[in-house]
Design an enzyme around this catalytic site. Structure first.
Site, mmCIF file in Angstrom:
data_model
loop_
_atom_site.group_PDB
_atom_site.id
_atom_site.type_symbol
_atom_site.label_atom_id
_atom_site.label_comp_id
_atom_site.label_asym_id
_atom_site.label_seq_id
_atom_site.Cartn_x
_atom_site.Cartn_y
_atom_site.Cartn_z
ATOM 1 N N LYS A 59 0.844 -1.210 0.000
ATOM 2 C CA LYS A 59 0.000 0.000 0.000
ATOM 3 C C LYS A 59 0.881 1.263 0.000
ATOM 4 C CE LYS A 59 -3.274 2.946 0.620
ATOM 5 N NZ LYS A 59 -4.156 3.317 -0.475
ATOM 6 N N CYS A 71 -3.916 10.579 1.948
ATOM 7 C CA CYS A 71 -3.210 9.359 1.548
ATOM 8 C C CYS A 71 -1.863 9.704 0.923
ATOM 9 C CB CYS A 71 -4.053 8.564 0.564
ATOM 10 S SG CYS A 71 -5.466 7.762 1.334
HETATM 11 N N1 LIG Z 1 -10.284 8.066 2.196
HETATM 12 C C1 LIG Z 1 -9.562 7.396 1.305
HETATM 13 O O1 LIG Z 1 -9.667 7.635 0.098
HETATM 14 C C2 LIG Z 1 -8.597 6.314 1.735
HETATM 15 C C3 LIG Z 1 -8.068 5.472 0.746
HETATM 16 C C4 LIG Z 1 -7.211 4.455 1.131
HETATM 17 C C5 LIG Z 1 -6.885 4.302 2.469
HETATM 18 N N2 LIG Z 1 -7.405 5.142 3.421
HETATM 19 C C6 LIG Z 1 -7.036 4.907 4.815
HETATM 20 O O2 LIG Z 1 -8.176 4.436 5.527
HETATM 21 C C7 LIG Z 1 -8.127 4.872 6.889
HETATM 22 C C8 LIG Z 1 -9.412 5.610 7.221
HETATM 23 O O3 LIG Z 1 -9.466 6.758 6.393
HETATM 24 P P1 LIG Z 1 -10.814 7.572 6.167
HETATM 25 O O4 LIG Z 1 -10.577 8.426 4.987
HETATM 26 O O5 LIG Z 1 -11.991 6.670 6.173
HETATM 27 O O6 LIG Z 1 -10.828 8.441 7.512
HETATM 28 P P2 LIG Z 1 -12.026 9.370 8.043
HETATM 29 O O7 LIG Z 1 -11.396 10.438 8.842
HETATM 30 O O8 LIG Z 1 -12.934 9.720 6.904
HETATM 31 O O9 LIG Z 1 -12.859 8.398 8.990
HETATM 32 C C9 LIG Z 1 -12.355 7.826 10.127
HETATM 33 C C10 LIG Z 1 -13.484 7.668 11.141
HETATM 34 O O10 LIG Z 1 -12.935 6.986 12.266
HETATM 35 C C11 LIG Z 1 -13.520 7.540 13.427
HETATM 36 N N3 LIG Z 1 -12.680 7.206 14.579
HETATM 37 C C12 LIG Z 1 -11.524 7.779 14.990
HETATM 38 N N4 LIG Z 1 -11.056 7.160 16.078
HETATM 39 C C13 LIG Z 1 -11.922 6.154 16.364
HETATM 40 C C14 LIG Z 1 -11.986 5.170 17.371
HETATM 41 N N5 LIG Z 1 -11.044 5.079 18.302
HETATM 42 N N6 LIG Z 1 -13.028 4.313 17.362
HETATM 43 C C15 LIG Z 1 -14.003 4.403 16.424
HETATM 44 N N7 LIG Z 1 -13.999 5.327 15.443
HETATM 45 C C16 LIG Z 1 -12.962 6.190 15.406
HETATM 46 C C17 LIG Z 1 -13.630 9.012 13.116
HETATM 47 O O11 LIG Z 1 -14.579 9.655 13.950
HETATM 48 C C18 LIG Z 1 -14.044 8.982 11.636
HETATM 49 O O12 LIG Z 1 -15.462 8.985 11.485
HETATM 50 C C19 LIG Z 1 -6.860 5.729 7.000
HETATM 51 O O13 LIG Z 1 -5.802 4.938 7.440
HETATM 52 C C20 LIG Z 1 -6.621 6.169 5.567
HETATM 53 O O14 LIG Z 1 -5.263 6.461 5.327
HETATM 54 C C21 LIG Z 1 -8.266 6.140 3.079
#
Ligand SMILES: NC(=O)c1ccc[n+]([C@@H]2O[C@H](COP(=O)([O-])OP(=O)(O)OC[C@H]3O[C@@H](n4cnc5c(N)ncnc54)[C@H](O)[C@@H]3O)[C@@H](O)[C@H]2O)c1
Length: 419
Positions: free
Chosen positions: A216, A270
């Site tokens: 990744k 990302c």
């Molecule tokens: N958004 C993308 O396009 C994308 C693509 C690939 C990978 N990722 C990875 O996926 C992961 C999540 O990214 P995202 O974009 O969904 O983040 P985001 O910020 O949109 O969502 C994360 C959610 O997790 C919640 N959260 C935080 N701490 C928590 C806890 N202890 N318990 C329960 N909920 C909790 C937050 O309130 C939030 O709603 C990250 O590691 C990111 O790098 C994201």
């Protein structure tokens, strides 16, 4: 039903851009899903079938899943058959991986584990995190066996399944994309793959957890390095008075060259973040990756200085800044270079009037509130009043802007859409 997960319960922890669509695709395939988030507003909205952020087709699928009774929400991690962790993994101000959310989840999850449970870490993570997660859970639950301390089948199966989806196409790519699933043991990978096969139509490649984490990071660093090359070319071309778009177009006629398009910088959580995980893992070796990050981080400053240079021609310059999100056609503003550019302009030139427009947003993001020389207005209004038009995001609405409106203005098109 052949798939055991049609009868199991899946807790998706973190209902953001990744967790919520994952929860919804599972629920819409008949799986009983509990969406968990620490944000009470998100938990309440999702329970009512309302999306907390815009993403095409997510609203319909979520309301359908809620109506079917397949998805419920909670602020507490429940007992479940499988857990998918999709919480943020940002960087600290010193560009180090901030894994606090993942380990906060581990602490709350440990007491709920029952023999046979599967834990999948989806959050993008530095190499070795899934192993560390397993050790943390094992320390909290000495009554259970974990994959890193037994040779035969453990009580708990742990894997890493990174996400490759593109915001704006999440609901399509969540199902269609190929995926890598890295288990702490081959059995862990296979158990996790059974869960993903419920909705994933792409090829699922099985591997070990650390290789999956590394794959990744390699993907996103590849993108960052290639964008840095385009951005560096754009700065060289500006210095030499050349048109970078024309140069890239000509160079790409070479059968083995495919230079990407430059932009105002790199945003999102990302590509602008993940390469630092590799720099942190191997600081001496990750020379190119670190340099690419620095080139891309320098690009917004370059745009700011270009705008300020043009502004010197006007007595009371009015600048229209079009676009604030980190990329086209989404409302996600995380790490957005456009916001960095607008904030720097507002700060460095208080006498300059800045009219900001973004059709994907309803108001200024908090980082831009409180500047007295900055207003959020409609696109036509901003362009009509401006001496300088800085296009910062290539939203579709800006592509179709009548070129007549730009006549007589200084145009700084950082995405090359108005050529
Ligand atoms: N958004 C993308 O396009 C994308 C693509 C690939 C990978 N990722 C990875 O996926 C992961 C999540 O990214 P995202 O974009 O969904 O983040 P985001 O910020 O949109 O969502 C994360 C959610 O997790 C919640 N959260 C935080 N701490 C928590 C806890 N202890 N318990 C329960 N909920 C909790 C937050 O309130 C939030 O709603 C990250 O590691 C990111 O790098 C994201």
């Amino acid at each position: 039903m052949d798939n055991p997960f049609y009868s199991g319960t899946v807790a998706v922890i973190g209902l953001g851009y990744i967790g919520l669509p994952t929860a919804v695709v599972l629920a819409s395939r008949g799986v009983s899903v509990i969406g968990v988030d620490v944000n009470p507003v998100t938990v309440e909205r999702v329970a009512r079938g309302e999306i907390p952020f815009f993403e095409p087709d997510l609203a319909t699928s979520l309301s359908g899943a809620v109506a079917l009774g397949n998805i419920s929400t909670s602020m507490e991690i429940p007992v479940a058959d499988a857990y998918i962790i999709a919480v943020p993994t940002p960087i600290t101000p010193n560009e180090e991986a901030d894994m606090s959310h993942v380990f906060a989840v581990a602490e709350a999850l440990a007491p709920q584990l029952r023999p046979g449970a599967i834990v999948v870490l989806e959050s993008t993570s530095p190499p070795g995190t899934t192993e560390e997660l397993s050790r943390t859970l094992a320390a909290a639950r000495p009554d259970l066996t974990f994959p890193n301390d037994v040779n035969d089948s453990p009580d708990i199966f742990i894997a890493h399944c990174p996400e490759r989806v593109l915001p704006g196409r999440l609901m399509v790519e969540m199902v269609e994309n190929n995926r890598v699933i890295g288990g702490l043991t081959p059995e862990c990978a296979e158990r996790a793959a059974e869960l993903y096969r419920v909705f994933c139509r792409g090829e699922i490649q099985l591997s070990d957890a650390t290789s999956a984490e590394m794959a990744k990071l390699a993907e996103n660093s590849y993108r960052d390095v290639n964008i840095a090359y385009a951005n560096e070319l754009s700065m060289i071309c500006d210095k030499l008075g050349l048109d970078v778009w024309e140069i890239v177009k000509m160079a790409n006629h070479h059968p083995r060259v495919n230079i990407l398009q430059p932009g105002p910088g790199v945003g999102g959580h990302c590509i602008a973040v993940d390469p630092w995980f590799l720099v942190g893992a191997a600081p001496e070796e990750a020379v190119l990756i670190r340099t690419a990050r620095m080139v891309n981080d320098a690009k917004p400053h370059h745009v700011v200085s270009q705008v300020l240079k043009s502004a010197r021609r006007f007595r009371d310059p009015v600048v229209a800044c079009l676009g604030l999100s980190y990329k086209a056609n989404v409302d996600d503003t995380r790490e957005s270079p456009a916001i960095e550019i607008v904030a720097a302009l507002a700060q460095q030139e208080p006498s300059m009037t800045i009219l900001v427009s973004d059709p994907m947003l309803s108001k200024l993001p908090s980082a831009l509130q409180g500047f007295s020389n900055l207003q959020f207005v409609k696109t036509h209004e901003a362009v009509a009043a401006a001496d300088i038009v800085a296009l910062l995001v290539d939203h579709n609405q800006f592509r179709t802007l009548p070129r007549k409106l730009l006549e007589g203005k200084v145009v700084m098109d950082t995405r090359g859409i108005w050529r």
